[in-house]
Design a protein around this motif. Structure first.
Motif, mmCIF file in Angstrom:
data_model
loop_
_atom_site.group_PDB
_atom_site.id
_atom_site.type_symbol
_atom_site.label_atom_id
_atom_site.label_comp_id
_atom_site.label_asym_id
_atom_site.label_seq_id
_atom_site.Cartn_x
_atom_site.Cartn_y
_atom_site.Cartn_z
ATOM 1 N N GLY A 148 0.777 -1.228 0.000
ATOM 2 C CA GLY A 148 0.000 0.000 0.000
ATOM 3 C C GLY A 148 0.809 1.278 0.000
ATOM 4 O O GLY A 148 0.238 2.361 0.172
ATOM 5 N N GLY A 149 2.126 1.201 -0.226
ATOM 6 C CA GLY A 149 2.925 2.415 -0.265
ATOM 7 C C GLY A 149 2.844 3.108 -1.617
ATOM 8 O O GLY A 149 2.550 2.482 -2.630
ATOM 9 N N LYS A 150 3.110 4.387 -1.637
ATOM 10 C CA LYS A 150 3.132 5.120 -2.900
ATOM 11 C C LYS A 150 3.731 6.504 -2.678
ATOM 12 O O LYS A 150 3.740 7.031 -1.559
ATOM 13 C CB LYS A 150 1.739 5.245 -3.509
ATOM 14 N N LEU A 151 4.222 7.087 -3.767
ATOM 15 C CA LEU A 151 4.681 8.465 -3.757
ATOM 16 C C LEU A 151 3.604 9.313 -4.434
ATOM 17 O O LEU A 151 2.435 9.042 -4.294
ATOM 18 C CB LEU A 151 6.042 8.568 -4.448
ATOM 19 N N MET A 156 2.081 7.853 0.775
ATOM 20 C CA MET A 156 1.809 7.106 1.989
ATOM 21 C C MET A 156 2.813 5.951 2.086
ATOM 22 O O MET A 156 3.307 5.458 1.071
ATOM 23 C CB MET A 156 0.370 6.580 2.020
ATOM 24 N N LEU A 157 3.103 5.562 3.313
ATOM 25 C CA LEU A 157 4.017 4.451 3.547
ATOM 26 C C LEU A 157 3.236 3.140 3.567
ATOM 27 O O LEU A 157 2.078 3.086 4.019
ATOM 28 C CB LEU A 157 4.753 4.626 4.874
ATOM 29 N N ALA A 158 3.875 2.094 3.066
ATOM 30 C CA ALA A 158 3.254 0.768 3.085
ATOM 31 C C ALA A 158 3.063 0.288 4.524
ATOM 32 O O ALA A 158 3.824 0.657 5.415
ATOM 33 C CB ALA A 158 4.129 -0.219 2.315
ATOM 34 N N LYS A 159 2.060 -0.514 4.715
ATOM 35 C CA LYS A 159 1.737 -1.030 6.052
ATOM 36 C C LYS A 159 2.012 -2.530 6.130
ATOM 37 O O LYS A 159 1.947 -3.239 5.125
ATOM 38 C CB LYS A 159 0.273 -0.740 6.384
ATOM 39 N N ASP A 160 2.297 -2.985 7.338
ATOM 40 C CA ASP A 160 2.571 -4.399 7.563
ATOM 41 C C ASP A 160 1.350 -5.257 7.245
ATOM 42 O O ASP A 160 0.226 -4.924 7.623
ATOM 43 C CB ASP A 160 2.964 -4.653 9.019
ATOM 44 N N VAL A 161 1.601 -6.345 6.554
ATOM 45 C CA VAL A 161 0.572 -7.349 6.308
ATOM 46 C C VAL A 161 0.922 -8.617 7.081
ATOM 47 O O VAL A 161 0.081 -9.243 7.706
ATOM 48 C CB VAL A 161 0.478 -7.691 4.801
ATOM 49 N N CYS A 162 2.195 -8.974 7.046
ATOM 50 C CA CYS A 162 2.667 -10.169 7.734
ATOM 51 C C CYS A 162 4.115 -9.917 8.155
ATOM 52 O O CYS A 162 4.932 -9.506 7.336
ATOM 53 C CB CYS A 162 2.575 -11.381 6.802
ATOM 54 N N LEU A 194 -6.742 2.296 -2.820
ATOM 55 C CA LEU A 194 -7.806 1.303 -2.711
ATOM 56 C C LEU A 194 -7.919 0.794 -1.274
ATOM 57 O O LEU A 194 -9.018 0.713 -0.715
ATOM 58 C CB LEU A 194 -7.534 0.136 -3.662
ATOM 59 N N LEU A 195 -6.780 0.462 -0.668
ATOM 60 C CA LEU A 195 -6.791 -0.038 0.708
ATOM 61 C C LEU A 195 -7.364 1.002 1.657
ATOM 62 O O LEU A 195 -8.133 0.672 2.566
ATOM 63 C CB LEU A 195 -5.372 -0.425 1.135
ATOM 64 N N GLU A 196 -7.008 2.274 1.436
ATOM 65 C CA GLU A 196 -7.520 3.347 2.289
ATOM 66 C C GLU A 196 -9.024 3.511 2.092
ATOM 67 O O GLU A 196 -9.762 3.736 3.063
ATOM 68 C CB GLU A 196 -6.786 4.645 1.963
ATOM 69 N N LYS A 201 -14.432 2.777 4.315
ATOM 70 C CA LYS A 201 -15.765 2.199 4.140
ATOM 71 C C LYS A 201 -16.115 1.292 5.313
ATOM 72 O O LYS A 201 -17.223 1.351 5.854
ATOM 73 C CB LYS A 201 -15.822 1.422 2.827
ATOM 74 N N ASN A 202 -15.162 0.448 5.713
ATOM 75 C CA ASN A 202 -15.398 -0.462 6.841
ATOM 76 C C ASN A 202 -15.525 0.310 8.153
ATOM 77 O O ASN A 202 -16.349 -0.040 9.006
ATOM 78 C CB ASN A 202 -14.271 -1.482 6.931
ATOM 79 N N ASP A 203 -14.688 1.360 8.329
ATOM 80 C CA ASP A 203 -14.777 2.171 9.537
ATOM 81 C C ASP A 203 -16.147 2.842 9.642
ATOM 82 O O ASP A 203 -16.728 2.943 10.727
ATOM 83 C CB ASP A 203 -13.686 3.250 9.554
ATOM 84 N N LYS A 204 -16.661 3.274 8.494
ATOM 85 C CA LYS A 204 -17.974 3.926 8.476
ATOM 86 C C LYS A 204 -19.054 2.936 8.872
ATOM 87 O O LYS A 204 -19.984 3.277 9.606
ATOM 88 C CB LYS A 204 -18.234 4.503 7.086
ATOM 89 N N LYS A 205 -18.953 1.689 8.392
ATOM 90 C CA LYS A 205 -19.931 0.656 8.731
ATOM 91 C C LYS A 205 -19.915 0.375 10.223
ATOM 92 O O LYS A 205 -20.952 0.251 10.876
ATOM 93 C CB LYS A 205 -19.634 -0.631 7.959
ATOM 94 N N ILE A 206 -18.702 0.328 10.793
ATOM 95 C CA ILE A 206 -18.579 0.041 12.210
ATOM 96 C C ILE A 206 -19.172 1.167 13.051
ATOM 97 O O ILE A 206 -19.911 0.951 14.002
ATOM 98 C CB ILE A 206 -17.083 -0.167 12.590
ATOM 99 N N SER A 207 -18.863 2.427 12.666
ATOM 100 C CA SER A 207 -19.394 3.564 13.429
ATOM 101 C C SER A 207 -20.909 3.647 13.325
ATOM 102 O O SER A 207 -21.580 4.048 14.265
ATOM 103 C CB SER A 207 -18.759 4.870 12.925
ATOM 104 N N THR A 208 -21.474 3.250 12.185
ATOM 105 C CA THR A 208 -22.930 3.263 12.006
ATOM 106 C C THR A 208 -23.585 2.230 12.905
ATOM 107 O O THR A 208 -24.626 2.493 13.526
ATOM 108 C CB THR A 208 -23.286 2.976 10.538
#
Length: 210
Positions: A148-151, A156-162, A194-196, A201-208
């Motif tokens: 998920g990193g990109k310039l 944004m910096l890539a995040k740990d998956v494993c 895309l990951l963001e 989207k998932n955060d919005k579902k949880i808050s709802t």
């Protein structure tokens, strides 16, 4: 720049220096084989809907031989970083070489021998390579997976998956990444974006629900 007729992915590897923990050529080939077997380039072109490909449409992969990460996996769509997990055994003579070579100041020696602060250790393997008695040795070797990193204008910096997996696991995560991009990504959307979007989207579902 027109990428029509060329591959829609780019693999960047560190040079095979003395710090390399993994076989760079082997894992690079495994990743390339996976992308070709799954016809990624042709599928990505179809996914773009006939629009001429731009450089940011190229799926960028970086493979780093060790935690020095000279190939910059932190700013690529998908990154692998060599990992060598040290373990402390018996037989320490108190020579202090492990303390001297550790670039992260994660080792101290006391009466019980070397003590590794796992919160500081980045699994570079230098302590195990330098230990003359084998007191510190490699327990596990493999790959840290990040994505998920990109310039660009919104970096944004890539995040740990494993944090640690073997070659088969690393390639499996790559397959998950490209399938997610092709199935859920919008044409021209970077994998990190895309990951963001999915997270929001998932955060919005949880808050709802709450």
């Amino acid at each position: 720049m027109d990428f029509h007729g060329s591959e829609m992915y780019e693999i960047t590897c560190c040079r095979d220096c003395h710090n390399a923990i993994i076989d760079l050529a082997q894992i690079e080939k495994a990743c390339q084989d996976l992308l070709q077997e799954h016809d990624f380039s042709a599928r990505q072109r179809r996914h773009l809907g006939g629009v001429k490909a731009k450089y940011h449409d190229i799926f960028k992969i970086a493979i780093a031989g060790c935690p020095n990460s000279c190939s910059q996996p932190q700013v690529k769509d998908f990154g692998l970083q060599g990992q060598s997990v040290p373990e402390v055994g018996e037989g320490c003579t108190g020579c202090g070489l492990c303390v001297t070579v550790c670039p992260d100041n994660s080792i101290v020696i006391n009466e019980a021998g070397p003590q590794i602060d796992r919160s500081l250790c980045l699994n570079c393997g230098q302590c195990a390579r330098s230990c003359p008695t084998g007191t510190i040795h490699t327990r596990l070797r493999g790959y840290r997976v990040i994505w998920g990193g990109k310039l660009g204008r919104r970096p944004m910096l890539a995040k740990d998956v494993c944090l640690l997996t073997d070659e088969q696991g690393a390639v499996s995560y790559l397959q998950q990444a490209i399938e997610l991009l092709l199935k859920e990504g919008q044409p021209g959307e970077r994998f990190g974006a895309l990951l963001e979007r999915i997270k929001q989207k998932n955060d919005k579902k949880i808050s709802t629900r709450v």
